[in-house]
Design an enzyme around this catalytic site. Structure first.
Site, mmCIF file in Angstrom:
data_model
loop_
_atom_site.group_PDB
_atom_site.id
_atom_site.type_symbol
_atom_site.label_atom_id
_atom_site.label_comp_id
_atom_site.label_asym_id
_atom_site.label_seq_id
_atom_site.Cartn_x
_atom_site.Cartn_y
_atom_site.Cartn_z
ATOM 1 N N LYS A 106 -3.814 0.972 13.217
ATOM 2 C CA LYS A 106 -2.595 1.305 12.494
ATOM 3 C C LYS A 106 -2.906 2.523 11.638
ATOM 4 C CE LYS A 106 -1.152 -3.532 12.298
ATOM 5 N NZ LYS A 106 -0.892 -4.702 11.417
ATOM 6 N N ARG A 107 -2.093 3.539 11.758
ATOM 7 C CA ARG A 107 -2.341 4.856 11.142
ATOM 8 C C ARG A 107 -3.578 5.479 11.793
ATOM 9 N NH1 ARG A 107 -0.484 1.304 7.186
ATOM 10 N NH2 ARG A 107 1.499 1.926 6.233
ATOM 11 N N GLU A 118 -0.490 -15.760 13.660
ATOM 12 C CA GLU A 118 0.503 -14.876 13.055
ATOM 13 C C GLU A 118 1.447 -14.322 14.120
ATOM 14 O OE1 GLU A 118 0.513 -11.455 9.612
ATOM 15 O OE2 GLU A 118 -1.168 -11.483 11.012
ATOM 16 N N LYS A 131 5.910 -15.697 6.071
ATOM 17 C CA LYS A 131 5.101 -14.936 5.112
ATOM 18 C C LYS A 131 5.862 -13.695 4.682
ATOM 19 C CE LYS A 131 1.413 -12.356 6.122
ATOM 20 N NZ LYS A 131 0.075 -12.061 6.677
ATOM 21 N N HIS A 139 -5.685 -12.502 12.168
ATOM 22 C CA HIS A 139 -4.718 -11.463 11.819
ATOM 23 C C HIS A 139 -4.150 -10.777 13.059
ATOM 24 C CE1 HIS A 139 -4.013 -7.049 10.984
ATOM 25 N NE2 HIS A 139 -3.150 -7.611 10.153
ATOM 26 N N ASP A 173 1.515 -12.095 0.767
ATOM 27 C CA ASP A 173 0.450 -11.157 1.107
ATOM 28 C C ASP A 173 0.568 -9.927 0.219
ATOM 29 O OD1 ASP A 173 -1.369 -9.424 2.233
ATOM 30 O OD2 ASP A 173 -0.513 -9.479 4.252
ATOM 31 N N GLU A 216 -8.871 -9.850 6.983
ATOM 32 C CA GLU A 216 -8.314 -9.072 8.090
ATOM 33 C C GLU A 216 -8.812 -7.636 8.142
ATOM 34 O OE1 GLU A 216 -4.172 -7.115 7.053
ATOM 35 O OE2 GLU A 216 -4.078 -9.260 6.699
ATOM 36 N N LYS A 239 5.722 -10.090 2.052
ATOM 37 C CA LYS A 239 4.839 -9.156 1.372
ATOM 38 C C LYS A 239 5.151 -9.109 -0.133
ATOM 39 C CE LYS A 239 2.786 -7.617 5.135
ATOM 40 N NZ LYS A 239 1.337 -7.686 5.367
ATOM 41 N N LYS A 272 0.824 -1.211 0.000
ATOM 42 C CA LYS A 272 0.000 0.000 0.000
ATOM 43 C C LYS A 272 0.853 1.254 0.000
ATOM 44 C CE LYS A 272 -2.336 -1.185 3.710
ATOM 45 N NZ LYS A 272 -1.790 -2.541 3.975
#
Length: 371
Positions: free
Chosen positions: A58-59, A324, A171, A304, A202, A254, A173, A24
């Site tokens: 988050k953010r 996770e 995992k 998640h 992901d 998630e 990204k 993102k």
């Protein structure tokens, strides 16, 4: 009968050691993440029982969760902490005009989780045992070592360390604008790990449907456990098409913020692996409803983030799940979760099994009490 006598809410800002980038960020939709904002709820009763729970953002969003929690928390005083369902409905109705998803229920989540923690502590049981555990450990995979800000050599080093620490899967990204870079990174990690180590990728919602299908077909050669969030989180139809056309399982969920949103995902058969986040969908109470529905539909479960909560919930899921691994929250607590032979061990401590640290107190930016 016991009664809730005090509720303490705290807003806690956890700074990350380095700025975090996933797809993102590379596609320009978000800035690198530098902190996680938590809403903590601590509940005390007349019989001196205590529970703690948290939600997070988050953010953007953390201050909004805290503000909503402050508006509704007073409704807890005098309630029986065992009546979790009744209390949950009362809090929903207290903020009914802002809906039953998103910030509204994420604020309730911290309180709901604290009530479940309290209930398990009063029973003298780990939360997983109170819920009815199917296992005493859960398969674990690491995510924190595979972000896109890290050069591939660092990703490989992180993977090696995770496996040495007893974590079972890795995992990484993907989802960069140039898919060739993604494929090079996946190939490098697979060659580094060998064929026997579980590997997931992901894309963080950054592919369109044609790209997801094309890249997904190329990824088949790597024997992945799943491809996560290849499309926008709310594109149930697109996810269903991928799940039907690819051999690699599709994982998503998630980013959804209610049970109802997950129901649409399940009804569309849009995922092989469902990834709900208890703090995001409103707490443990709605998570348990969703888990029953997911099991009925034959889905795998991989919650998640927030392993401190989700380890217990995954241990109580009938089908063999994943949890996770993120070490980011470690500074907030005095205790640590153990990973051995690829699995995360359910702690034998009552409740969630955590107490807050001195660092937690230093990172608390605001708090309030209701008595």
């Amino acid at each position: 009968m016991d009664r809730i006598r005090q509720v303490r809410l705290s807003s806690v800002v956890l700074p990350l050691e380095q700025a975090i980038s996933d797809a993102k960020v590379l596609t320009g939709r978000q800035r690198p993440m530098t902190e996680v904002v938590f809403l903590f709820a601590e509940i005390a009763t007349e019989q001196d029982q205590h529970g703690i729970g948290f939600s997070y953002s988050k953010r953007a969003g953390g201050p909004a969760q805290y503000a909503h929690a402050k508006e509704i928390a007073g409704n807890l005083i005098g309630e029986d902490p065992s009546d979790i369902g009744k209390v949950y409905d009362k809090l929903l109705w207290a903020g009914a005009s802002v809906g039953r998803s998103g910030v509204a229920t994420q604020a309730i989540a911290a309180i709901d989780i604290a009530l479940w923690d309290l209930k398990a502590k009063r029973a003298g049981l780990p939360l997983a045992k109170l819920l009815g555990a199917h296992r005493d450990s859960v398969r674990a995979y690491n995510t924190s070592g595979g972000f896109l800000h890290a050069p591939i050599d660092e990703v490989l080093e992180n993977a090696t360390k995770s496996l040495a620490d007893g974590i079972g899967g890795i995992k990484i990204k993907v989802g960069q604008p140039d898919t060739r870079i993604d494929l090079e990174r996946v190939r490098a990690v697979r060659e580094h790990l060998g064929d026997d180590v579980p590997l997931m990728v992901d894309a963080n919602q950054q592919w369109d449907r044609p790209t997801a299908l094309r890249v997904g077909r190329t990824l088949e050669q790597f024997g992945l456990v799943w491809i996560e969030e290849p499309l926008d989180a709310y594109d149930a139809v697109g996810h269903a098409e991928l799940a039907d056309r690819l051999d690699t399982p599709i994982a998503t969920g998630e980013m959804l913020s209610s049970v109802g949103e997950h129901v649409r995902l399940i009804e569309a058969r849009a995922a092989d692996v469902i990834q709900p986040d208890a703090p995001r969908i409103g707490g443990i109470t709605p998570f348990l409803k969703l888990a029953t529905l997911a099991d009925h539909n034959g889905l795998q479960l991989a919650p998640h983030f927030a392993m401190e909560i989700h380890l217990h919930l995954a241990a109580a899921y009938p089908r063999e799940p994943w949890v996770e691994h993120f070490e980011w929250l470690n500074p907030l607590f005095n205790e640590r979760l153990e990973t051995v032979d690829g699995r995360m061990l359910v702690p034998d401590r009552p409740g969630l099994g955590f107490t807050t640290s001195e660092q937690y107190a230093r990172w608390t930016v605001d708090s309030c009490e209701f008595t």
